[in-house]
Design a protein around this motif. Structure first.
Motif, PDB file in Angstrom:
ATOM      1  N   GLN A 158      41.798  62.786  25.579  1.00  0.00           N
ATOM      2  CA  GLN A 158      41.223  63.845  24.750  1.00  0.00           C
ATOM      3  C   GLN A 158      39.924  64.329  25.376  1.00  0.00           C
ATOM      4  N   ILE A 159      39.438  65.440  24.853  1.00  0.00           N
ATOM      5  CA  ILE A 159      38.209  66.026  25.375  1.00  0.00           C
ATOM      6  C   ILE A 159      37.031  65.458  24.593  1.00  0.00           C
ATOM      7  N   ASP A 160      36.022  65.002  25.315  1.00  0.00           N
ATOM      8  CA  ASP A 160      34.824  64.446  24.686  1.00  0.00           C
ATOM      9  C   ASP A 160      33.592  65.247  25.096  1.00  0.00           C
ATOM     10  N   MET A 161      32.487  64.960  24.431  1.00  0.00           N
ATOM     11  CA  MET A 161      31.263  65.710  24.717  1.00  0.00           C
ATOM     12  C   MET A 161      30.897  65.649  26.207  1.00  0.00           C
ATOM     13  N   HIS A 176      32.668  65.847  28.705  1.00  0.00           N
ATOM     14  CA  HIS A 176      33.392  66.836  29.515  1.00  0.00           C
ATOM     15  C   HIS A 176      32.687  68.188  29.537  1.00  0.00           C
ATOM     16  N   GLY A 177      31.761  68.372  28.632  1.00  0.00           N
ATOM     17  CA  GLY A 177      31.013  69.621  28.605  1.00  0.00           C
ATOM     18  C   GLY A 177      29.591  69.483  29.115  1.00  0.00           C
ATOM     19  N   LEU A 221      37.372  67.278  34.687  1.00  0.00           N
ATOM     20  CA  LEU A 221      38.164  68.191  33.859  1.00  0.00           C
ATOM     21  C   LEU A 221      38.474  69.478  34.619  1.00  0.00           C
ATOM     22  N   ASP A 245      29.801  82.617  31.214  1.00  0.00           N
ATOM     23  CA  ASP A 245      29.280  81.372  30.651  1.00  0.00           C
ATOM     24  C   ASP A 245      29.241  81.487  29.136  1.00  0.00           C
ATOM     25  N   SER A 246      29.636  80.420  28.476  1.00  0.00           N
ATOM     26  CA  SER A 246      29.447  80.334  27.023  1.00  0.00           C
ATOM     27  C   SER A 246      28.197  79.524  26.739  1.00  0.00           C
ATOM     28  N   PHE A 247      27.501  79.910  25.684  1.00  0.00           N
ATOM     29  CA  PHE A 247      26.282  79.225  25.282  1.00  0.00           C
ATOM     30  C   PHE A 247      26.453  78.704  23.863  1.00  0.00           C
ATOM     31  N   VAL A 248      26.187  77.403  23.723  1.00  0.00           N
ATOM     32  CA  VAL A 248      26.412  76.729  22.438  1.00  0.00           C
ATOM     33  C   VAL A 248      25.200  75.864  22.103  1.00  0.00           C
ATOM     34  N   ARG A 266      23.024  72.412  33.344  1.00  0.00           N
ATOM     35  CA  ARG A 266      23.607  71.154  32.856  1.00  0.00           C
ATOM     36  C   ARG A 266      23.771  70.160  34.003  1.00  0.00           C
ATOM     37  N   PRO A 290      23.546  66.393  24.686  1.00  0.00           N
ATOM     38  CA  PRO A 290      24.590  67.392  24.432  1.00  0.00           C
ATOM     39  C   PRO A 290      24.025  68.748  24.029  1.00  0.00           C
ATOM     40  N   ARG A 291      24.798  69.780  24.310  1.00  0.00           N
ATOM     41  CA  ARG A 291      24.565  71.135  23.792  1.00  0.00           C
ATOM     42  C   ARG A 291      23.180  71.679  24.140  1.00  0.00           C
ATOM     43  N   CYS A 298      22.759  74.056  26.438  1.00  0.00           N
ATOM     44  CA  CYS A 298      22.869  75.468  26.812  1.00  0.00           C
ATOM     45  C   CYS A 298      24.160  76.041  26.248  1.00  0.00           C
ATOM     46  N   THR A 325      39.727  67.130  20.807  1.00  0.00           N
ATOM     47  CA  THR A 325      40.961  67.879  21.054  1.00  0.00           C
ATOM     48  C   THR A 325      41.817  67.108  22.057  1.00  0.00           C
ATOM     49  N   THR A 376      44.035  66.247  25.080  1.00  0.00           N
ATOM     50  CA  THR A 376      44.144  66.912  26.380  1.00  0.00           C
ATOM     51  C   THR A 376      45.424  67.726  26.473  1.00  0.00           C
ATOM     52  N   ASP A 403      34.195  78.864  32.722  1.00  0.00           N
ATOM     53  CA  ASP A 403      33.169  77.952  32.243  1.00  0.00           C
ATOM     54  C   ASP A 403      33.798  77.144  31.112  1.00  0.00           C
TER      55      ASP A 403
END
Lengths: 348, 348
Positions: A15-18, A20-21, A30, A66-69, A234, A345-346, A348, B112, B114, B139
Motif C-alpha cells: 500500500q501507499i504510505d506517507m 512514498h510522498g 514508487l 507539481d501538486s502542493f498539499v 522534499r 510530512p506534507r 509542500c 491506498t 498499491t 509528480d
C-alpha cells in the motif's frame, strides 16, 4: 551512468504510505518501480528530471507539474499559494528555463471559508507577479468537507529553455564544485513548527521564493560551465545530491562547515534528531559548476539580492562511486544518504 | 459580446460549497467573481475558454489543466485514470489542438492499496496510448488516510493548435447549427449509479473517450465553417450551450427530439428529477457550424467510429438574446438554464 531501468526494482509495497510522498528513497522506489515503467517507458534508462523538454519551432520548451498539499496552509514567510507558484517556477529554473506561463488547478474542501481561498488566490497572484510569470488558466474542483485540508493546488508551468544552458548530468566531472544559494532547512523547520505539534519556538521563516534570478545569473556568468542544477525541496539537499551522485556515477563530497545552516534550524534538528541536509527548502538552488568557473559562479550568485549567503559547499570526486560524503570540521567523514521514511510530512 | 467583466459580480458567498465545483452557475460565479479577477486580470472582459493559447515560433500552442476527483474511482466503462487523460485531451481538442504531451500529478491517500494505484496508472497509460499522446512527466504527493478518496489526479496538456481551426465565439452567427457527437448523459448517470446510493440498475457505461477524432474530422471537412466546440462535462450540454449563448449574445434553440439520449438515461433522470441536458459527458463534443456546412459536418462526424449517433440538434437564432430554448415534440418550448446546485457531485 546510472539509470532508472538499471536499478529500479518492481514496486512491491502493498500500500501507499506517507513515506512514498516524502521525496526520499520510498518516493524514488514508487516512481521508478511503478509510475515510470507504466506511464513513461521511454524514460526507463534516463535520469529523472523535474522537467520534460519539448522541441517546437526551433525552440526548446520545458514543462513541469507539481501538486502542493502543505499543512498548515499558511506559515511564517509564506503559504500554499506562494509555494504553488514558486515551486513550479523553480522546477523550470533548474531546468534552465524561464517560466512563460502557469496553469493552476484547485481542489477545495467544502466548508472552506471564502476568505481562506481568497487569501491563497491573492498569494498566487502576488507570487506570480514577483516571479514575472503569467497565470493563464485553471480549474476548480470541490470535495466534501473532511476530504482535503482546505485546499490542494496543482500548478503546471511552461518555460523556454535558455539555449546557453547545457545542463546535463553527463556534463558533471570530478573537480566540479557544488554551490548552494543560501541557508538550508528554513522551509521544512518553519512548517513543522507552524503546526504547533512540537513545543519549540524559533524565529524562522520559510525561504519560499523564485530561484530563477540565481539560475539566470549563473547562465549569464558561466554559460556552459554550469553543468547541473536542482532546487532541493522534499528530501532536502542530501536527496538532491544523492540523485546527482547516482546519476553521474561519481562522489559528491561536502564540507559540512561550509553549508549555510541557521542556528535555529541546527538547534531544532538536533532536538528532533533530524539532519539539516534532509530538510526541505523552497527557495534555494544547488548547482554543479566547473572548478575553473566556481569563483565566478559564486560571485554571480552572491550579487543577486538574497544570494549573499551563497557558498561553495563541496566538490565532485571520482570515488566512491554514487555516494555523498560529508566531512565535519573536526575531520570525521560520514556517508549522507537520501531521506528515509517521512519525518516531516506534507511540507509542500 | 458578453464578457466576464461586464457581468461578474464580486463573489460574496461566505464559504465554498459542493455546488461551486459542479460546473454550473455557482462555479461560474466563483471563477468569474474571485479567481479570474485575482489571477488573470487580463481575462476580464474575455469569454472563458478551457484552454490558454500561447504563441511560439510561428506556432500556436494550447495549454489546459484539470483535476479529477471522481468517486468511485472505477465505474462501468472507465475510471479516474481514463478520465484524467481523456478530459485533458478533450479540452485541447475542443480548443482546436491535438495533444502533444501530458504531465500528471497524483495526490494519493495513505493506505491506498498499491493495486488500486497501479490500476489507475495502467488506465492512464492505456488511455494515453489510445489517444495518441505521450505522458512526459509528473509528480506524486501522499496525504494522510482520510484526507482524499484514494486518489486525485491532475493532468495538464499541451497541444499544437491546428492553423485551419478558426474557433471563436465571435464567429457564431444566427443560422449556424448545433451538432452533438452522440448520446448524452451516459457518464454522469453511470457514475451516480456506481455509487450504489440509489436503488436503480441500468445497463449503462461511461462514454469516456478522446473526442479528438471528431474535432479533427470537423476541421478536415469544413475548416473555417467550424465556429465553436466544447466537450460538455460538468453541468452537461445545457451549461455549455448557456455559456455559448451568453458569450455570443444570441439564442440557442434545441429540438429536444433530436438530442440523442438513451432510454436508461432518460428513465433515471425522470426518476431522479434531473434533466439529461444537465448530466455530464466525458466523450461527447458539441460543435457550432455554419448552416451551409452542417450536413457535411454531420457526415464527417458520423464517419468517425463511435460517431454513428451524431445529430444536428439545434440552431443559433438572433433572439431571445443569451438564452437556450428547447422545443419538445408536442411543440412546447422551455428555457434551458445552466446547472444550478450540485445534484451529482464528484462526477469527474
Amino acid at each position: 551512468m546510472a539509470t532508472v531501468g538499471s536499478r529500479a526494482a518492481r514496486f512491491t509495497d502493498q500500500q501507499i504510505d506517507m513515506a512514498h510522498g516524502a521525496g526520499g528513497k520510498a518516493s524514488r522506489r514508487l516512481v521508478e518501480g511503478l509510475i515510470v515503467p507504466a506511464l513513461m517507458p521511454d524514460a526507463i534508462g534516463e535520469p529523472l528530471n523535474d522537467v520534460a523538454v519539448l522541441s517546437a519551432g526551433g525552440d526548446r520548451f520545458a514543462l513541469t507539474t507539481d501538486s502542493f498539499v502543505v499543512r498548515p496552509l499558511r506559515f511564517p514567510g509564506g503559504s500554499i499559494g506562494d509555494l504553488a507558484v514558486n515551486g513550479t517556477v523553480n522546477d523550470l529554473a533548474v531546468g534552465g528555463a524561464r517560466a512563460l506561463a502557469l496553469v493552476c488547478s484547485l481542489i477545495v474542501e467544502a466548508g472552506t471559508p471564502t476568505d481562506v481561498l481568497r487569501g491563497e488566490i491573492d498569494a498566487m497572484a502576488a507570487g506570480a507577479a514577483r516571479a514575472g510569470v503569467r497565470i493563464v488558466g485553471g480549474d476548480t474542483k470541490v470535495v466534501e468537507h473532511g476530504k482535503a485540508d482546505g485546499l490542494y493546488i496543482t500548478t503546471t508551468g511552461i518555460g523556454r529553455v535558455d539555449a546557453r544552458a547545457a545542463l546535463s548530468v553527463a556534463a558533471v566531472r570530478p573537480g566540479d564544485r557544488v554551490i548552494v544559494t543560501g541557508y538550508i532547512g528554513d522551509h521544512g523547520i518553519t512548517v513543522l513548527l507552524a503546526r504547533g505539534d512540537i513545543d519549540l519556538a524559533a524565529d524562522l521563516r520559510s525561504d519560499t521564493r523564485s530561484v530563477y534570478p540565481f539560475a539566470a545569473a549563473l547562465v549569464d556568468a558561466i554559460g556552459g560551465d554550469l553543468h547541473w542544477m536542482r532546487d532541493p525541496t522534499r528530501g532536502g539537499l542530501a536527496t538532491s545530491l544523492n540523485e546527482l551522485a547516482r546519476d553521474c556515477g561519481f562522489a559528491v563530497t561536502l564540507d559540512e562547515e561550509a553549508v549555510p545552516v541557521r542556528d535555529e534550524v541546527r538547534g531544532a534538528c538536533e532536538l528532533l534528531g533530524l539532519d539539516p541536509l534532509h530538510i526541505a527548502n523552497e527557495g534555494q538552488l544547488v548547482a554543479i559548476v566547473s572548478g575553473e568557473a566556481a569563483d565566478r559562479a559564486l560571485d554571480a550568485v552572491r550579487a543577486v539580492p538574497g544570494g549573499e549567503a551563497a557558498s561553495i559547499i563541496g566538490r565532485i570526486e571520482p570515488a566512491p562511486a554514487r555516494t555523498v560524503l560529508a566531512t565535519a570540521a573536526y575531520g570525521g567523514t560520514r556517508v549522507v544518504d537520501m531521506l528515509v521514511g517521512d519525518p516531516l510530512p506534507r511540507i509542500c
